[in-house]
Design a protein around this motif. Structure first.
Motif, PDB file in Angstrom:
ATOM      1  N   VAL A  36     -23.049  17.513  15.370  1.00 21.36           N
ATOM      2  CA  VAL A  36     -23.334  16.415  16.473  1.00 21.36           C
ATOM      3  C   VAL A  36     -22.033  15.632  16.493  1.00 21.36           C
ATOM      4  O   VAL A  36     -21.751  15.124  15.768  1.00 21.36           O
ATOM      5  N   SER A  37     -22.001  15.138  17.658  1.00 25.11           N
ATOM      6  CA  SER A  37     -21.065  14.082  18.204  1.00 25.11           C
ATOM      7  C   SER A  37     -21.882  12.741  18.201  1.00 25.11           C
ATOM      8  O   SER A  37     -23.060  12.531  18.232  1.00 25.11           O
ATOM      9  N   ALA A  38     -21.278  11.668  18.522  1.00 20.95           N
ATOM     10  CA  ALA A  38     -21.717  10.373  18.697  1.00 20.95           C
ATOM     11  C   ALA A  38     -22.350  10.532  20.190  1.00 20.95           C
ATOM     12  O   ALA A  38     -21.978  11.277  21.072  1.00 20.95           O
ATOM     13  N   MET A  39     -23.500   9.780  20.464  1.00 17.70           N
ATOM     14  CA  MET A  39     -23.993   9.443  21.823  1.00 17.70           C
ATOM     15  C   MET A  39     -22.862   9.495  22.791  1.00 17.70           C
ATOM     16  O   MET A  39     -21.929   8.746  22.465  1.00 17.70           O
ATOM     17  N   VAL A  42     -20.268   6.240  23.011  1.00 21.31           N
ATOM     18  CA  VAL A  42     -20.514   5.319  21.730  1.00 21.31           C
ATOM     19  C   VAL A  42     -18.908   5.284  21.153  1.00 21.31           C
ATOM     20  O   VAL A  42     -18.449   4.247  20.719  1.00 21.31           O
ATOM     21  N   THR A  43     -18.241   6.419  21.068  1.00 20.18           N
ATOM     22  CA  THR A  43     -16.912   6.118  20.570  1.00 20.18           C
ATOM     23  C   THR A  43     -15.938   5.271  21.052  1.00 20.18           C
ATOM     24  O   THR A  43     -15.456   4.484  20.797  1.00 20.18           O
ATOM     25  N   ARG A  44     -16.222   5.422  22.662  1.00 23.57           N
ATOM     26  CA  ARG A  44     -15.364   4.293  23.530  1.00 23.57           C
ATOM     27  C   ARG A  44     -15.976   2.983  23.049  1.00 23.57           C
ATOM     28  O   ARG A  44     -15.156   1.870  22.956  1.00 23.57           O
ATOM     29  N   GLY A 126     -20.102   6.213  14.896  1.00 22.04           N
ATOM     30  CA  GLY A 126     -20.810   6.663  15.861  1.00 22.04           C
ATOM     31  C   GLY A 126     -21.803   8.015  15.605  1.00 22.04           C
ATOM     32  O   GLY A 126     -22.825   8.131  15.971  1.00 22.04           O
ATOM     33  N   GLU A 127     -20.890   8.897  15.017  1.00 18.90           N
ATOM     34  CA  GLU A 127     -21.390  10.206  14.684  1.00 18.90           C
ATOM     35  C   GLU A 127     -22.580   9.953  13.657  1.00 18.90           C
ATOM     36  O   GLU A 127     -23.534  10.837  13.554  1.00 18.90           O
ATOM     37  N   LEU A 128     -22.409   9.184  12.508  1.00 21.54           N
ATOM     38  CA  LEU A 128     -23.248   9.009  11.338  1.00 21.54           C
ATOM     39  C   LEU A 128     -24.471   8.490  12.061  1.00 21.54           C
ATOM     40  O   LEU A 128     -25.702   8.872  12.123  1.00 21.54           O
ATOM     41  N   GLY A 190     -19.879  15.876  13.529  1.00 22.07           N
ATOM     42  CA  GLY A 190     -18.591  16.360  13.964  1.00 22.07           C
ATOM     43  C   GLY A 190     -17.475  15.244  13.857  1.00 22.07           C
ATOM     44  O   GLY A 190     -17.813  13.843  13.772  1.00 22.07           O
ATOM     45  N   PHE A 191     -16.075  15.579  13.922  1.00 23.51           N
ATOM     46  CA  PHE A 191     -15.236  14.370  14.370  1.00 23.51           C
ATOM     47  C   PHE A 191     -14.714  13.527  12.904  1.00 23.51           C
ATOM     48  O   PHE A 191     -13.485  13.356  12.533  1.00 23.51           O
ATOM     49  N   ILE A 192     -15.637  13.156  12.161  1.00 23.28           N
ATOM     50  CA  ILE A 192     -15.699  12.608  10.959  1.00 23.28           C
ATOM     51  C   ILE A 192     -15.251  13.262   9.696  1.00 23.28           C
ATOM     52  O   ILE A 192     -15.729  14.401   9.439  1.00 23.28           O
ATOM     53  N   GLY A 204      -9.410  13.205  15.807  1.00 22.58           N
ATOM     54  CA  GLY A 204      -8.748  12.885  16.850  1.00 22.58           C
ATOM     55  C   GLY A 204      -9.884  13.056  18.031  1.00 22.58           C
ATOM     56  O   GLY A 204     -10.997  13.445  17.921  1.00 22.58           O
ATOM     57  N   PHE A 205      -9.269  12.488  19.121  1.00 18.50           N
ATOM     58  CA  PHE A 205     -10.411  12.543  20.435  1.00 18.50           C
ATOM     59  C   PHE A 205     -10.970  13.949  20.605  1.00 18.50           C
ATOM     60  O   PHE A 205     -10.217  14.866  20.438  1.00 18.50           O
ATOM     61  N   GLU A 206     -12.206  13.775  20.910  1.00 21.15           N
ATOM     62  CA  GLU A 206     -13.010  15.254  21.206  1.00 21.15           C
ATOM     63  C   GLU A 206     -13.088  15.937  19.954  1.00 21.15           C
ATOM     64  O   GLU A 206     -12.820  17.335  20.017  1.00 21.15           O
ATOM     65  N   GLY A 207     -12.929  15.597  18.821  1.00 20.32           N
ATOM     66  CA  GLY A 207     -12.693  16.233  17.626  1.00 20.32           C
ATOM     67  C   GLY A 207     -13.799  17.199  16.948  1.00 20.32           C
ATOM     68  O   GLY A 207     -13.668  17.878  16.073  1.00 20.32           O
ATOM     69  N   SER A 208     -15.083  16.655  17.467  1.00 22.40           N
ATOM     70  CA  SER A 208     -16.014  17.701  17.098  1.00 22.40           C
ATOM     71  C   SER A 208     -16.067  19.216  17.341  1.00 22.40           C
ATOM     72  O   SER A 208     -16.580  19.911  16.398  1.00 22.40           O
ATOM     73  N   ASP A 209     -15.431  19.634  18.409  1.00 18.91           N
ATOM     74  CA  ASP A 209     -15.523  20.903  18.722  1.00 18.91           C
ATOM     75  C   ASP A 209     -14.380  21.747  17.484  1.00 18.91           C
ATOM     76  O   ASP A 209     -14.862  22.606  16.944  1.00 18.91           O
TER      77      ASP A 209
HETATM   78  N1  ASP Z   1     -16.944  11.128  19.608  1.00 15.74           N
HETATM   79  C1  ASP Z   1     -15.687  11.613  19.321  1.00 15.74           C
HETATM   80  C2  ASP Z   1     -14.981  11.709  20.639  1.00 15.74           C
HETATM   81  O1  ASP Z   1     -15.655  11.296  21.733  1.00 15.74           O
HETATM   82  C3  ASP Z   1     -15.655  13.345  18.977  1.00 15.74           C
HETATM   83  C4  ASP Z   1     -16.180  14.014  19.823  1.00 15.74           C
HETATM   84  O2  ASP Z   1     -17.229  13.774  20.685  1.00 15.74           O
HETATM   85  O3  ASP Z   1     -15.765  15.349  19.778  1.00 15.74           O
HETATM   86  O4  ASP Z   1     -14.002  11.987  20.766  1.00 15.74           O
END
Ligand code: ASP
Ligand code: MG
Length: 393
Positions: A36-39, A42-44, A126-128, A190-192, A204-209
């Motif tokens: 899972v990503s952060a909600m 939330v990262t912002r 956020g992810e935690l 993801g991401f962390i 990095g940004f959008e790193g959860s994928d």
């Molecule tokens: N939460 C992180 C972001 O917004 C990672 C992700 O969602 O992929 O970049």
């Protein structure tokens, strides 16, 4: 095993998380690792906390920290209201993570700077937080969920904010933690990540994928599912073209080309790990789980030829994506049509673009997968719309 990654909008509130749980329930027989990503947003928000910390703006830090806590409390309450004990346990975990963040921010506030590693520590929260809630809600829904800390799985270099995973170590960690468990669902973030030295890092940004694809590779997953809020990979950005089409199937190479040329569906780095092992990536819509989505896979010659998607890239996007670019002029933008065998449509494409932006040059990529043109930025949307009409009407 399969990997199922749910992005920020798929876990944004109790209703969304309840949908995720039913989607996962339907896949239990395939032994999912859920990422899972952060909600959403939330990262912002955490970036805002980091900025306010640097600026020494305690009032703003406190406001944002309060927002963060109340949002997660609210979602936990909405999901776990009927289960007082589980609700309390979850609140304790949320508060523990939040306290750690608040203490760190308090100690560093006003010192005038934060290192990249400090930033990564803040962003990791956020992810935690989201994963603690999803995990409790899954258990409450009878899913037998085991929560894994992705920082124990993903080992990276010291590029704290766009860290690169060490595949050998990550594979060993994942195998040790994930294989052999008898849980119904494994859940992680993801991401962390954590560096070799044990410090916080993020991909990095959008790193959860990217995390999902790497976990899929480490587990020899039969499929990586990326759950988002659009039905598959589209023929153009729905914010530009009203009637886009779903692309049922595309090759890894086409998906990578789209990512690098600015189509914002998959993180550009995501494709590599899946491709290296021939693991299909399915892009699906958590708001409409019965939809077919898109499948990114190896091309054994059966993937249809011709235009699949139109992408738009501005100089700002290119900087953000750190992608290759053949221009760096803020008045210009790059429009690309992607699809194998695209050269066969060259005349139609050139004619359509020139109909709107007279003098521009159109060039075929070296790999033959895309045709790109540099156009006036203020005409770019119109060019995309005209091309879409011409190629997909
Ligand atoms: N939460 C992180 C972001 O917004 C990672 C992700 O969602 O992929 O970049
Ligand atoms: Mg995302």
């Amino acid at each position: 095993m399969i990997v199922m990654k749910f992005g920020g909008t798929s876990v944004q509130d109790a209703e969304a998380i309840a949908r995720v749980i039913e989607i996962v329930r339907g896949r239990l027989a395939e032994h999912p690792l859920v990422v899972v990503s952060a909600m959403s947003k939330v990262t912002r928000l955490l970036c805002g906390i980091a900025e306010a910390t640097i600026a020494g703006d305690r009032e703003q830090v406190d406001t944002l920290l309060d927002d963060l806590l109340s949002r997660h409390h609210r979602v936990a309450e909405d999901l776990l209201a009927d289960d007082a004990q589980r609700f309390m346990q979850t609140i304790v975990r949320i508060d523990g993570l939040w306290d750690e963040l608040a203490t760190f921010v308090d100690e560093t506030c006003g010192t005038g700077r934060l290192s990249d590693c400090d930033h990564a520590r803040i962003l990791s929260t956020g992810e935690l937080l989201s994963s603690v809630i999803v995990s409790a809600a899954m258990d409450a829904a009878g899913l037998d969920c085991t929560w894994l800390d992705a920082r124990d799985l993903m080992t990276t270099d010291e590029n704290y904010l766009s860290a690169r995973p060490d595949l050998e170590m990550t594979r060993a960690n994942v195998r040790e933690e994930a294989c052999g468990t008898t849980a119904g669902v494994l859940l992680t973030q993801g991401f962390i990540a954590r560096t070799f030295a044990g410090d916080p890092a993020v991909l990095g940004f959008e790193g959860s994928d990217y995390s999902a694809a790497i976990f899929g590779m480490c587990l020899d997953a039969s499929r990586v599912e990326i759950w988002t809020d659009v039905d598959g990979i589209r023929s153009a950005d729905p914010r530009i073209v009203a009637q886009t089409r779903r692309i049922p199937e595309l090759s890894y190479e086409e998906a990578a080309e789209m990512a690098y040329l600015g189509a914002r569906v998959l993180h550009p780095l995501t494709i590599g790990p899946a491709r290296s092992q021939g693991i299909p990536i399915c892009v699906l819509n958590s708001h409409q789980p019965e939809g077919s989505g898109s499948r990114v896979c190896e091309d054994h010659g059966d993937i249809p030829q011709g235009p699949k998607s139109i992408a738009l890239l501005t100089a700002e996007d290119a900087r953000e994506l750190k992608t290759r670019t053949i221009f760096d002029v803020s008045r210009k933008a790059q429009v690309s049509v992607i699809g194998k065998g695209i050269a066969a449509d060259r005349d139609r494409i050139v004619g359509t673009i020139r109909g709107i932006d007279g003098g521009c040059a159109v060039s075929l990529s070296e790999n033959g997968l895309s045709l790109s043109a540099i156009v006036e930025k203020d005409r770019a949307r119109e060019v995309v719309q005209a091309l879409h009409h011409e190629l997909f009407k």
